[in-house]
Design a protein around this motif. Structure first.
Motif, mmCIF file in Angstrom:
data_model
loop_
_atom_site.group_PDB
_atom_site.id
_atom_site.type_symbol
_atom_site.label_atom_id
_atom_site.label_comp_id
_atom_site.label_asym_id
_atom_site.label_seq_id
_atom_site.Cartn_x
_atom_site.Cartn_y
_atom_site.Cartn_z
ATOM 1 N N GLY A 1 0.792 -1.218 0.000
ATOM 2 C CA GLY A 1 0.000 0.000 0.000
ATOM 3 C C GLY A 1 0.825 1.268 0.000
ATOM 4 N N THR A 2 0.118 2.393 -0.021
ATOM 5 C CA THR A 2 0.786 3.689 -0.137
ATOM 6 C C THR A 2 0.652 4.533 1.123
ATOM 7 O OG1 THR A 2 -1.217 4.595 -1.173
ATOM 8 C CG2 THR A 2 0.507 3.751 -2.642
ATOM 9 N N ILE A 3 0.062 3.979 2.190
ATOM 10 C CA ILE A 3 -0.029 4.707 3.451
ATOM 11 C C ILE A 3 0.120 3.720 4.601
ATOM 12 C CG2 ILE A 3 -2.554 4.520 3.643
ATOM 13 C CD1 ILE A 3 -2.496 7.418 4.809
ATOM 14 N N THR A 4 0.837 4.157 5.631
ATOM 15 C CA THR A 4 0.991 3.336 6.829
ATOM 16 C C THR A 4 0.000 3.812 7.893
ATOM 17 O OG1 THR A 4 2.629 4.795 7.847
ATOM 18 C CG2 THR A 4 3.456 3.065 6.356
ATOM 19 N N THR A 5 -0.161 2.992 8.922
ATOM 20 C CA THR A 5 -1.030 3.376 10.027
ATOM 21 C C THR A 5 -0.528 4.660 10.681
ATOM 22 O OG1 THR A 5 -1.659 1.090 10.440
ATOM 23 C CG2 THR A 5 -1.934 2.626 12.253
ATOM 24 N N GLU A 6 0.785 4.778 10.852
ATOM 25 C CA GLU A 6 1.360 5.963 11.492
ATOM 26 C C GLU A 6 1.095 7.217 10.653
ATOM 27 O OE1 GLU A 6 3.172 2.356 13.041
ATOM 28 O OE2 GLU A 6 2.939 3.101 10.990
ATOM 29 N N GLU A 7 1.267 7.104 9.344
ATOM 30 C CA GLU A 7 1.020 8.253 8.463
ATOM 31 C C GLU A 7 -0.460 8.652 8.487
ATOM 32 O OE1 GLU A 7 4.536 7.296 5.174
ATOM 33 O OE2 GLU A 7 2.505 6.480 4.938
ATOM 34 N N PHE A 8 -1.314 7.647 8.526
ATOM 35 C CA PHE A 8 -2.754 7.918 8.549
ATOM 36 C C PHE A 8 -3.143 8.716 9.787
ATOM 37 C CE2 PHE A 8 -6.810 6.552 10.406
ATOM 38 C CZ PHE A 8 -7.687 7.082 9.470
ATOM 39 N N TYR A 9 -2.716 8.276 10.962
ATOM 40 C CA TYR A 9 -3.126 8.973 12.185
ATOM 41 C C TYR A 9 -2.484 10.359 12.287
ATOM 42 C CZ TYR A 9 -5.708 4.971 13.934
ATOM 43 O OH TYR A 9 -6.634 3.976 14.091
ATOM 44 N N ALA A 10 -1.301 10.513 11.719
ATOM 45 C CA ALA A 10 -0.700 11.851 11.691
ATOM 46 C C ALA A 10 -1.569 12.813 10.880
ATOM 47 C CB ALA A 10 0.711 11.779 11.101
ATOM 48 N N LEU A 11 -2.106 12.327 9.778
ATOM 49 C CA LEU A 11 -3.003 13.145 8.968
ATOM 50 C C LEU A 11 -4.301 13.439 9.712
ATOM 51 C CD1 LEU A 11 -2.456 11.458 5.481
ATOM 52 C CD2 LEU A 11 -1.947 13.839 6.061
ATOM 53 N N GLN A 12 -4.835 12.434 10.413
ATOM 54 C CA GLN A 12 -6.054 12.664 11.197
ATOM 55 C C GLN A 12 -5.830 13.700 12.287
ATOM 56 O OE1 GLN A 12 -7.872 9.124 12.855
ATOM 57 N NE2 GLN A 12 -9.533 9.265 11.379
ATOM 58 N N ARG A 13 -4.730 13.562 13.007
ATOM 59 C CA ARG A 13 -4.459 14.486 14.108
ATOM 60 C C ARG A 13 -4.200 15.906 13.605
ATOM 61 N NH1 ARG A 13 -4.078 12.087 18.991
ATOM 62 N NH2 ARG A 13 -3.663 9.849 19.107
ATOM 63 N N ALA A 14 -3.858 16.026 12.321
ATOM 64 C CA ALA A 14 -3.665 17.355 11.721
ATOM 65 C C ALA A 14 -4.987 17.974 11.278
ATOM 66 C CB ALA A 14 -2.712 17.252 10.537
ATOM 67 N N GLY A 15 -6.099 17.267 11.533
ATOM 68 C CA GLY A 15 -7.409 17.838 11.238
ATOM 69 C C GLY A 15 -8.092 17.306 10.001
ATOM 70 N N ASN A 16 -7.561 16.258 9.405
ATOM 71 C CA ASN A 16 -8.154 15.693 8.196
ATOM 72 C C ASN A 16 -9.151 14.582 8.532
ATOM 73 O OD1 ASN A 16 -6.475 16.973 5.915
ATOM 74 N ND2 ASN A 16 -4.907 16.208 7.319
ATOM 75 N N TYR A 17 -10.184 14.479 7.720
ATOM 76 C CA TYR A 17 -11.154 13.394 7.854
ATOM 77 C C TYR A 17 -10.993 12.423 6.696
ATOM 78 C CZ TYR A 17 -13.313 16.237 11.459
ATOM 79 O OH TYR A 17 -13.536 16.957 12.593
ATOM 80 N N ALA A 18 -11.314 11.163 6.953
ATOM 81 C CA ALA A 18 -11.074 10.120 5.963
ATOM 82 C C ALA A 18 -12.366 9.465 5.513
ATOM 83 C CB ALA A 18 -10.135 9.052 6.536
ATOM 84 N N THR A 19 -12.348 8.951 4.299
ATOM 85 C CA THR A 19 -13.423 8.120 3.790
ATOM 86 C C THR A 19 -12.809 6.836 3.249
ATOM 87 O OG1 THR A 19 -13.320 9.163 1.602
ATOM 88 C CG2 THR A 19 -14.892 10.072 3.181
ATOM 89 N N THR A 20 -13.603 5.781 3.222
ATOM 90 C CA THR A 20 -13.112 4.492 2.748
ATOM 91 C C THR A 20 -13.998 3.982 1.622
ATOM 92 O OG1 THR A 20 -14.407 3.308 4.427
ATOM 93 C CG2 THR A 20 -12.141 3.885 4.993
ATOM 94 N N THR A 21 -13.441 3.084 0.822
ATOM 95 C CA THR A 21 -14.148 2.514 -0.322
ATOM 96 C C THR A 21 -14.135 0.999 -0.219
ATOM 97 O OG1 THR A 21 -13.426 4.362 -1.707
ATOM 98 C CG2 THR A 21 -14.248 2.399 -2.840
ATOM 99 N N GLN A 22 -15.287 0.370 -0.390
ATOM 100 C CA GLN A 22 -15.324 -1.086 -0.314
ATOM 101 C C GLN A 22 -14.634 -1.707 -1.511
ATOM 102 O OE1 GLN A 22 -19.673 -1.542 -0.294
ATOM 103 N NE2 GLN A 22 -19.521 -2.680 -2.204
ATOM 104 N N ILE A 23 -14.177 -2.923 -1.349
ATOM 105 C CA ILE A 23 -13.501 -3.656 -2.419
ATOM 106 C C ILE A 23 -14.518 -4.041 -3.486
ATOM 107 C CG2 ILE A 23 -12.124 -5.694 -2.978
ATOM 108 C CD1 ILE A 23 -11.281 -5.712 0.011
ATOM 109 N N GLY A 24 -14.176 -3.816 -4.747
ATOM 110 C CA GLY A 24 -15.072 -4.136 -5.849
ATOM 111 C C GLY A 24 -14.862 -5.540 -6.388
#
Length: 290
Positions: free
Chosen positions: A45-68
């Motif tokens: 993948g292109t994002i780690t768990t650590e990178e994800f939470y750093a983005l969240q803590r910076a004020g970003n919100y996330a959305t997810t997409t189900q597998i097709g």
């Protein structure tokens, strides 16, 4: 290669800081978006768990997409071409349509590969709870369970996997529609740490509203006290969303109250973290208090 291949999805959060996902399990990556950028979470993948939470803590919100279905087709067909059958242990249908997508793919491939078997099982579990069940399934595959035996075992055992989560912030629950804006404001002011669980239909539900982290952990342990079934297995999984200090507190509390528990720590990844935010704590165990 003979036999059958176990698949699961990145929601399962199989990798932990203490051990990696079983070699016999293939994890299908999932797509997500945060901070205006799209990422893939999972193997390669292109994002780690650590990178994800750093983005969240910076004020970003996330959305997810189900597998097709096309993604399932790619992964499943590779195993079928190698002469393997397929067992897919899927993220709960109570939170996503991934199981339906996988079944569409399985039905199409069954016609193309009539000599092979494809079984999709709705785990009715999520995040580290799903990973907990996948780990146990992999152990039983190694012990010699056939495809049909393991699929039956997972189906019979999935509602004995107990998930009890506490959430540190309300923002992500509010955006997901699980609490109202007014409840989020009040809960934040009162330092409420909602206690949630994955119910028998595989849905995430708020069941209690303790105030403060210590009270939230007490609420988790009270649920475990009511229904832990160590005779089914002594492993207890502690999951956390970028909250190592809180996870340590929870581990110590479990050790004090349940000294025979074999505790494993795991990161709660971006797919569930997108809906719960940083600071989430989970305890997963075999029990009767689903």
């Amino acid at each position: 290669m003979a036999g059958y291949q176990i698949f699961t999805d990145a929601t399962a959060d199989c990798g932990t800081k203490l051990a990696e996902a079983p070699a016999s399990v293939r994890v299908i990556p999932m797509q997500m978006e945060i901070g205006g950028q799209e990422y893939t979470y999972g193997p390669g993948g292109t994002i780690t768990t650590e990178e994800f939470y750093a983005l969240q803590r910076a004020g970003n919100y996330a959305t997810t997409t189900q597998i097709g279905p096309s993604v399932y087709f790619q992964f499943f067909e590779e195993a079928l071409r190698a002469g393997q059958d397929v067992l897919y242990l899927c993220f709960t249908s109570g939170m996503s349509g991934t199981f339906q997508s996988a079944q569409v793919c399985a039905d199409a491939l069954a016609e193309a590969y009539p000599d092979r078997k494809i079984i999709c099982v709705d785990t009715l579990c999520a995040s580290v709870g799903e990973g907990f069940l996948v780990w146990e399934a992999a152990r039983r595959q190694a012990a010699g369970y056939s495809l049909e035996e393991l699929a039956q075992w997972v189906t019979e055992s999935r509602l004995k996997v107990c998930h009890w989560f506490t959430v540190d912030v309300f923002d992500h629950l509010r955006r997901g529609g699980r609490v109202s804006a007014a409840a989020a404001v009040l809960g934040t002011a009162l330092q409420i740490k909602p206690l949630l669980h994955v119910d028998e239909a595989g849905r995430l539900a708020v069941v209690e509203k303790p105030r403060g982290r210590k009270q939230a952990i007490k609420a988790q342990l009270a649920r475990m006290e009511q229904g832990w079934m160590p005779e089914l297995g002594s492993t207890v999984m502690v999951g956390h969303g970028d909250c190592a200090e809180g996870a340590h507190m929870l581990e110590e509390a479990i050790r004090a109250q349940f000294p025979t528990a074999d505790i494993v720590t795991a990161d709660i990844g971006p797919i569930i973290g997108a809906h719960t935010g940083p600071g989430m704590l989970a305890v997963i165990y075999w029990g009767s208090t689903r």
